[in-house]
Design a protein around this motif. Structure first.
Motif, PDB file in Angstrom:
ATOM      1  N   PHE A 268      -1.204  -7.038   3.413  1.00  0.00           N
ATOM      2  CA  PHE A 268      -1.423  -6.825   1.981  1.00  0.00           C
ATOM      3  C   PHE A 268      -2.876  -7.023   1.527  1.00  0.00           C
ATOM      4  CE2 PHE A 268       3.204  -8.126   1.851  1.00  0.00           C
ATOM      5  CZ  PHE A 268       3.673  -6.839   1.600  1.00  0.00           C
ATOM      6  N   ARG A 272      -2.656 -13.229  -3.455  1.00  0.00           N
ATOM      7  CA  ARG A 272      -1.437 -13.376  -4.260  1.00  0.00           C
ATOM      8  C   ARG A 272      -0.214 -12.982  -3.455  1.00  0.00           C
ATOM      9  NH1 ARG A 272      -0.537 -10.788 -10.234  1.00  0.00           N
ATOM     10  NH2 ARG A 272      -2.347 -12.117 -10.614  1.00  0.00           N
ATOM     11  N   TRP A 273      -0.310 -11.888  -2.695  1.00  0.00           N
ATOM     12  CA  TRP A 273       0.839 -11.389  -1.938  1.00  0.00           C
ATOM     13  C   TRP A 273       1.073 -12.194  -0.654  1.00  0.00           C
ATOM     14  CZ3 TRP A 273       2.427  -9.459  -5.926  1.00  0.00           C
ATOM     15  CH2 TRP A 273       1.755  -8.493  -6.679  1.00  0.00           C
ATOM     16  N   VAL A 319       9.216 -10.063   0.237  1.00  0.00           N
ATOM     17  CA  VAL A 319       8.370  -8.937   0.668  1.00  0.00           C
ATOM     18  C   VAL A 319       8.907  -7.623   0.092  1.00  0.00           C
ATOM     19  CG1 VAL A 319       7.655  -7.547   2.658  1.00  0.00           C
ATOM     20  CG2 VAL A 319       7.412 -10.027   2.718  1.00  0.00           C
ATOM     21  N   VAL A 322       7.704  -7.555  -3.414  1.00  0.00           N
ATOM     22  CA  VAL A 322       6.257  -7.288  -3.478  1.00  0.00           C
ATOM     23  C   VAL A 322       5.964  -5.814  -3.206  1.00  0.00           C
ATOM     24  CG1 VAL A 322       4.045  -7.726  -2.331  1.00  0.00           C
ATOM     25  CG2 VAL A 322       5.545  -9.642  -2.927  1.00  0.00           C
ATOM     26  N   ARG A 326       4.336  -3.184  -5.879  1.00  0.00           N
ATOM     27  CA  ARG A 326       3.085  -2.481  -5.577  1.00  0.00           C
ATOM     28  C   ARG A 326       3.264  -0.960  -5.663  1.00  0.00           C
ATOM     29  NH1 ARG A 326      -0.869  -4.463  -2.034  1.00  0.00           N
ATOM     30  NH2 ARG A 326      -0.303  -2.879  -0.472  1.00  0.00           N
TER      31      ARG A 326
END
Length: 784
Positions: A268, A272-273, A319, A322, A326
């Motif tokens: 990533f 943050r991720w 994940v 996330v 994104r």
């Protein structure tokens, strides 16, 4: 809105803080209770035998010298060691070559044998004869002293808590009654209270045992100047298992977290991720650990990797969140933070909920094993994945709302490997089907060779002290794990019935001839000693009774009381099993012995019994094997029903279930072909493999359904699905696989196998759901 989420965060922190504060009360358990089958009738019998003859949970110190074991300076060295061991608070008795009665040093006649008490400590032993007696005696050779005269055993019995033993015995009796539905509601409540108290007793006993073993090792370290010393015995095995599990739980959890953080950083490229998924995973695992402590659930060998499993299962959920966030942020740059978070949660809640439910279904196969630690593990993981889901969907939006919207830089949604897998599926799908059929056939051969036979010594690397100690004790001192054979209602007849004495002698000799057995001790050992004192001729029943009545108490305690009980009417044989024997098959050995005694020697079924920890552990493994293998089909049936409810398509559900059989089939096949036995930890891998595979299938099919609505093109939908959800599946699979491979560095062999096979399950599930599943969809074109 920010204020609202601040209140939510504060409330969540209070709840999490409460459970995390319980972690100091978290406990591990590798006691005998965690290695036996709850409700096993043999357990009750074993407890009664221990009451009659004493516990077999003694410690053995191997004392190996370079020169003469009986040299004066060596005996003084041994005497000082014995004295220091006796001074330890929890050591009840210490038995060495110094204090055991001798019968051929010098040789005694039958009359003298019954009246004289000779030992090295008494100062009346002839050391010139003693070395020969120790290395050739039916009682001491290959038992107290090795046949080469260089290694001696120091036997330590530990003090027991009678109150603890009584409570444990009562609990076992009530459990048997409960399994037969013979307890009233009041008695069931009483049993529940008793079980809690026994758990507390076990904690106290385990802690005390661990401290005592540490003290013994500390004493041993002071005496390594004149002897090579190793500590062994069942209590050492259980204590060291707890030590390895505790170490693995801390060290490898940290290593897994660090590795997952590194992988996420590479994937990533944004802090943050990395911190948010890792933070949620750690919080989830710590919360579950605190809950276990709060509820008094002990973690055993079977459930020791729950922390690592929860870490990776939570990472999988976060994940996916996330990646979806994104994607939405890149495709909809004008959406505000609130809308992005809301859309992410709405789109991902259903597939994540469904994956949690199917994972629970997979772990439900553990609930019918009948083995309390396995049942607890099933409940732990079911509760744990539920907590992971809840915390992921609570913490993710709270954290994201408290942080400013981050600009998601343009990134490729087409990952080379997922794109290539889609291309491979399109072009070579038929070849794939043929290859997979061959692999399934080969795996079926492996599965047919599966067994649950394993040796305790295989749990530890050869470089570890416990492995070296067990090996030395097996090779020099007659084996480690005891097997007991009890004959009912023969004690009184034995002294008068010559035919019975001949039969017992034949059984003793047969047991001694087996490659799997080390030292065999029984009342026949006394007969062999008497024969030595009587020109190799056994005395008749009349003289036997005279000798028996005149033998000194110290001698009776060594060679009569442990093997014959006139009070219970039993004869007892103790067979020590060699853990180093690579061909050891517990179940086959027990069956072979029982067959010889029953069929060849003519003893009626029910008139003799095999018991001991070896039998109890074997019963547990056999039950676990049967329950797990037989329930896999039932688990898949449950998952198929859940697929029907999720996808509302019979054909799609049927196609989805096929790839998810492969990880479990492949793992069990590999284990069978590699001759790796199922054990307490690896037996659960099939449930884990099913849970992992089903998760990937649900995520993929959920996205496939959404993408299919755009154009109704199966092939184009496959490519879009690979380039969207396939990306998240790949990221989570690689992160989890690398995390579990860290376990190969453990000193505890079951943890190594667990790490390797869970990694294989992860990768095979990923490949199956990104190749076979889309190929089946393209081939049969089910209703979407």
């Amino acid at each position: 809105m920010l204020k609202k989420y601040s209140y939510g965060a504060a409330l969540l922190l209070v709840v999490l803080g409460f459970f995390i504060a319980q972690i100091p009360n978290f406990e591990l358990d590798a006691s005998s209770d965690s290695l036996v089958l709850e409700g096993d009738n043999n357990l009750r019998y074993y407890e009664s035998i221990k009451k009659n003859y004493g516990s077999d949970d003694y410690l053995i110190i191997s004392y190996q010298v370079r020169d003469n074991l009986l040299a004066p300076e060596q005996l003084n060295h041994l005497a000082r060691l014995k004295k220091d061991l006796q001074n330890l608070a929890q050591v009840k008795a210490v038995t060495t070559i110094l204090d055991v009665p001798l019968f051929q040093s010098p040789p005694l006649s039958l009359t003298e044998l019954a009246t004289k008490n000779i030992s090295i400590d008494s100062g009346n032993a002839d050391l010139n004869f003693a070395n020969k007696e120790f290395t050739t005696s039916p009682l001491y050779a290959n038992n107290l002293v090795s046949k080469d005269g260089k290694t001696s055993a120091i036997l330590l019995s530990l003090k027991s808590n009678e109150q603890f033993s009584q409570r444990r015995e009562k609990r076992n009796e009530m459990r048997i009654q409960r399994s037969a539905d013979k307890l009233s509601d009041q008695q069931l409540r009483q049993l529940k209270s008793l079980e809690k108290q026994v758990l507390k007793d076990a904690t106290v006993q385990n802690d005390l045992q661990a401290r005592t073993i540490a003290q013994i090792r500390s004493v041993i370290d002071k005496y390594r100047d004149k002897a090579s010393l190793f500590l062994g015995g069942v209590p050492v095995i259980t204590t060291d298992i707890i030590g390895y599990i505790s170490n693995d739980l801390v060290v490898f959890s940290i290593a897994i977290i660090a590795l997952m953080a590194l992988v996420l950083a590479i994937l990533f490229k944004n802090i943050r991720w990395v911190l948010m998924p890792i933070g949620i995973s750690i919080t989830s695992a710590l919360t579950m650990t605190g809950m276990l402590a709060f509820l008094g659930w002990k973690v055993t060998v079977i459930s020791s990797n729950f922390f690592s499993l929860l870490l990776v299962m939570t990472i999988s959920v976060t994940v996916h969140l996330v990646v979806r966030y994104r994607e939405l942020a890149q495709n909809n740059p004008d959406l505000d933070q609130q809308s992005l978070i809301k859309t992410t949660l709405e789109q991902m809640f259903k597939p994540c909920l469904f994956t949690t439910l199917t994972t629970i279904a997979a772990f439900s196969s553990l609930l019918i094993s009948g083995i309390r630690p396995v049942i607890d593990f099933g409940w732990m993981m079911s509760v744990g994945v539920t907590i992971s889901l809840i915390l992921s969907f609570l913490i993710f939006p709270i954290v994201m709302c408290l942080l400013p919207k981050i600009e998601v830089k343009s990134f490729k949604t087409e990952l080379g490997i997922t794109q290539n897998l889609a291309h491979f599926t399109e072009k070579f799908g038929n070849h794939l089907l043929i290859i997979l059929l061959l692999l399934v056939g080969i795996s079926a051969i492996g599965i047919s060779k599966l067994s649950v036979e394993n040796r305790f010594i295989d749990y530890f690397k050869e470089s570890t002290e416990i492995n070296q100690g067990l090996t030395l004790i097996d090779e020099k001192l007659g084996g480690t794990i005891p097997l007991e054979i009890i004959f009912d209602d023969l004690a009184e007849d034995y002294w008068y019935d010559e035919d019975l004495r001949v039969d017992i002698h034949k059984i003793h000799q047969y047991l001694d001839s087996l490659s799997e057995t080390g030292k065999v001790l029984s009342i026949d050992t006394l007969m062999q000693i008497l024969a030595q004192a009587n020109n190799n001729t056994l005395p008749n029943g009349f003289f036997l009774n005279i000798i028996k009545s005149q033998i000194p108490p110290a001698v009776k305690a060594q060679i009569i009381a442990p093997y014959i009980s006139e009070k219970s009417g039993q004869l007892r044989m103790v067979v020590r099993i060699k853990e180093t024997n690579k061909s050891l098959k517990r179940s086959a050995l027990i069956e072979k012995i029982e067959s010889f005694i029953g069929k060849d020697m003519g003893f009626k079924v029910g008139s003799f019994h095999t018991t001991g920890m070896l039998v109890l552990y074997n019963n547990m493994l056999q039950s676990l094997f049967n329950s797990q293998i037989k329930t896999i089909a039932a688990v898949f049936a449950m998952i198929f029903v859940m697929f029907l409810l999720i996808f509302r398509s019979f054909s799609l559900s049927l196609l989805a279930i096929i790839p998810n059989m492969l990880p479990a089939i492949f793992i069990l096949g590999i284990m069978g072909l590699a001759n790796i036995s199922l054990d307490l930890m690896t037996i659960t891998i099939s449930a884990i493999a099913i849970g992992i595979g089903v998760d990937d299938a649900i995520h993929y099919l959920h996205r496939f359904q959404a993408e299919f609505k755009k154009d109704g093109d199966y092939l184009a939908t496959m490519y879009r699905s690979h380039n969207s959800i396939g990306l998240a599946m790949f990221y989570t699979s690689i992160t989890i696989t690398l995390g579990f491979l860290i376990l190969v560095l453990s000193n505890f062999i079951p943890s190594i196998y667990f790490g390797i096979f869970t990694a294989i399950a992860m990768l095979s599930a990923l490949l199956a759901n990104l190749t076979l599943l889309p190929k089946l969809i393209l081939l049969f074109k089910p209703k979407i």
